[in-house]
Design a protein around this motif. Structure first.
Motif, PDB file in Angstrom:
ATOM      1  N   SER A   2      36.859 -21.525  -3.294  1.00 48.11           N
ATOM      2  CA  SER A   2      37.999 -21.183  -4.150  1.00 48.11           C
ATOM      3  C   SER A   2      37.682 -19.910  -4.928  1.00 48.11           C
ATOM      4  O   SER A   2      36.627 -19.784  -5.524  1.00 48.11           O
ATOM      5  CB  SER A   2      38.240 -22.341  -5.124  1.00 48.11           C
ATOM      6  N   ARG A   4      37.931 -17.909  -7.974  1.00 46.71           N
ATOM      7  CA  ARG A   4      38.327 -18.046  -9.367  1.00 46.71           C
ATOM      8  C   ARG A   4      37.588 -16.991 -10.161  1.00 46.71           C
ATOM      9  O   ARG A   4      36.370 -16.917 -10.132  1.00 46.71           O
ATOM     10  CB  ARG A   4      37.992 -19.446  -9.878  1.00 46.71           C
ATOM     11  N   LYS A   8      38.029 -22.166 -15.746  1.00 42.40           N
ATOM     12  CA  LYS A   8      39.411 -22.550 -16.022  1.00 42.40           C
ATOM     13  C   LYS A   8      39.696 -22.828 -17.498  1.00 42.40           C
ATOM     14  O   LYS A   8      40.771 -22.525 -17.985  1.00 42.40           O
ATOM     15  CB  LYS A   8      39.842 -23.731 -15.156  1.00 42.40           C
ATOM     16  N   GLY A  63      46.065 -21.796 -10.813  1.00 42.74           N
ATOM     17  CA  GLY A  63      44.724 -21.525 -10.340  1.00 42.74           C
ATOM     18  C   GLY A  63      44.282 -20.095 -10.561  1.00 42.74           C
ATOM     19  O   GLY A  63      43.381 -19.608  -9.892  1.00 42.74           O
ATOM     20  N   ASN A  64      44.942 -19.407 -11.519  1.00 40.86           N
ATOM     21  CA  ASN A  64      44.601 -18.020 -11.852  1.00 40.86           C
ATOM     22  C   ASN A  64      44.629 -17.139 -10.600  1.00 40.86           C
ATOM     23  O   ASN A  64      43.662 -16.475 -10.253  1.00 40.86           O
ATOM     24  CB  ASN A  64      43.230 -17.927 -12.538  1.00 40.86           C
ATOM     25  N   PHE A 110      42.867 -25.822  -9.294  1.00 40.64           N
ATOM     26  CA  PHE A 110      41.664 -25.196  -8.750  1.00 40.64           C
ATOM     27  C   PHE A 110      41.061 -26.065  -7.643  1.00 40.64           C
ATOM     28  O   PHE A 110      40.656 -25.575  -6.592  1.00 40.64           O
ATOM     29  CB  PHE A 110      40.628 -24.977  -9.860  1.00 40.64           C
ATOM     30  N   ARG A 113      43.252 -25.911  -4.528  1.00 44.04           N
ATOM     31  CA  ARG A 113      43.040 -24.701  -3.732  1.00 44.04           C
ATOM     32  C   ARG A 113      41.789 -24.850  -2.867  1.00 44.04           C
ATOM     33  O   ARG A 113      41.785 -24.505  -1.680  1.00 44.04           O
ATOM     34  CB  ARG A 113      42.895 -23.481  -4.634  1.00 44.04           C
ATOM     35  N   GLN A 114      40.713 -25.357  -3.460  1.00 38.02           N
ATOM     36  CA  GLN A 114      39.471 -25.528  -2.710  1.00 38.02           C
ATOM     37  C   GLN A 114      39.631 -26.575  -1.609  1.00 38.02           C
ATOM     38  O   GLN A 114      39.115 -26.410  -0.495  1.00 38.02           O
ATOM     39  CB  GLN A 114      38.361 -25.937  -3.673  1.00 38.02           C
TER      40      GLN A 114
END
Length: 205
Positions: A2, A4, A8, A63-64, A110, A113-114
């Motif tokens: 992911s 990032r 977070k 998830g930025n 997050f 997404r991963q």
């Protein structure tokens, strides 16, 4: 892995809000901003500052995601018919990682997404490992058979801190979810107020 850029919870601290509504958020203990000057009283934000904050909050929530990708969603939203702010939310909620998060197959955006990145998800029976893949109404999102007993999935579906929204029909016994329709802003269960129209104003300056 992911992608990032920041931890977070730094996003929560910077915004001064628990944007995902999670019990572990540091904002629950310290409502002021990070750093040695975090407790100073903040001045009134300018219009630009308010718009930037709205953009950073919405971008961080999903998830930025990168600025380049977020700007693409803005460009698509203003091309579509109807209210651009609502269109932007609709596009963000169609992201595969967002659908996995909403269906409670993962505890955070997050993690969702991963989870998608690592190939645990199928869309209409086909393995899809692109978190930004846009799901359409009627699409069926399912946890791969070999991944259905993973601890992260089993724990996530039991989370009491949030519910599956009405526009997703989730069957946790089969680890399958159907995306029934594109939601409006008022239907999306944000833990804090999101202002997509300010985001549109920010980019259209």
């Amino acid at each position: 892995m992911s992608k990032r850029i920041q931890a977070k919870y730094k996003i929560d601290r910077r915004m001064g809000e628990n944007i995902w509504g999670r019990p572990k958020s540091p904002v629950n203990r310290r409502e002021y901003g990070p750093g040695q000057h975090g407790q100073r009283r903040k001045g009134k934000l300018s219009d630009f500052g308010t718009q930037l904050r709205a953009k950073q909050k919405l971008k961080g929530y999903y998830g930025n995601i990168t600025e380049k990708q977020f700007r693409r969603y803005y460009a698509e939203a203003i091309r579509m018919r109807g209210d651009s702010g609502e269109n932007l939310i609709g596009l963000l909620e169609r992201r595969l990682d967002a659908v996995v998060y909403r269906a409670k197959f993962a505890p955070t955006p997050f993690a969702a997404r991963q989870f998608v990145n690592h190939g645990h998800i199928t869309v209409n029976g086909r393995r899809t490992n692109i978190p930004s893949f846009l799901v359409k109404p009627g699409d069926v999102v399912e946890v791969k058979d070999s991944s259905k007993q993973l601890v992260i999935v089993l724990e996530s579906v039991q989370l009491a801190e949030r519910d599956v929204p009405d526009y997703i029909d989730a069957d946790h016994s089969k680890m399958k979810a159907s995306y029934t329709r594109i939601p409006t802003l008022s239907e999306v269960p944000y833990a804090v107020q999101m202002e997509p129209n300010l985001v549109i104003e920010f980019y259209s300056r």
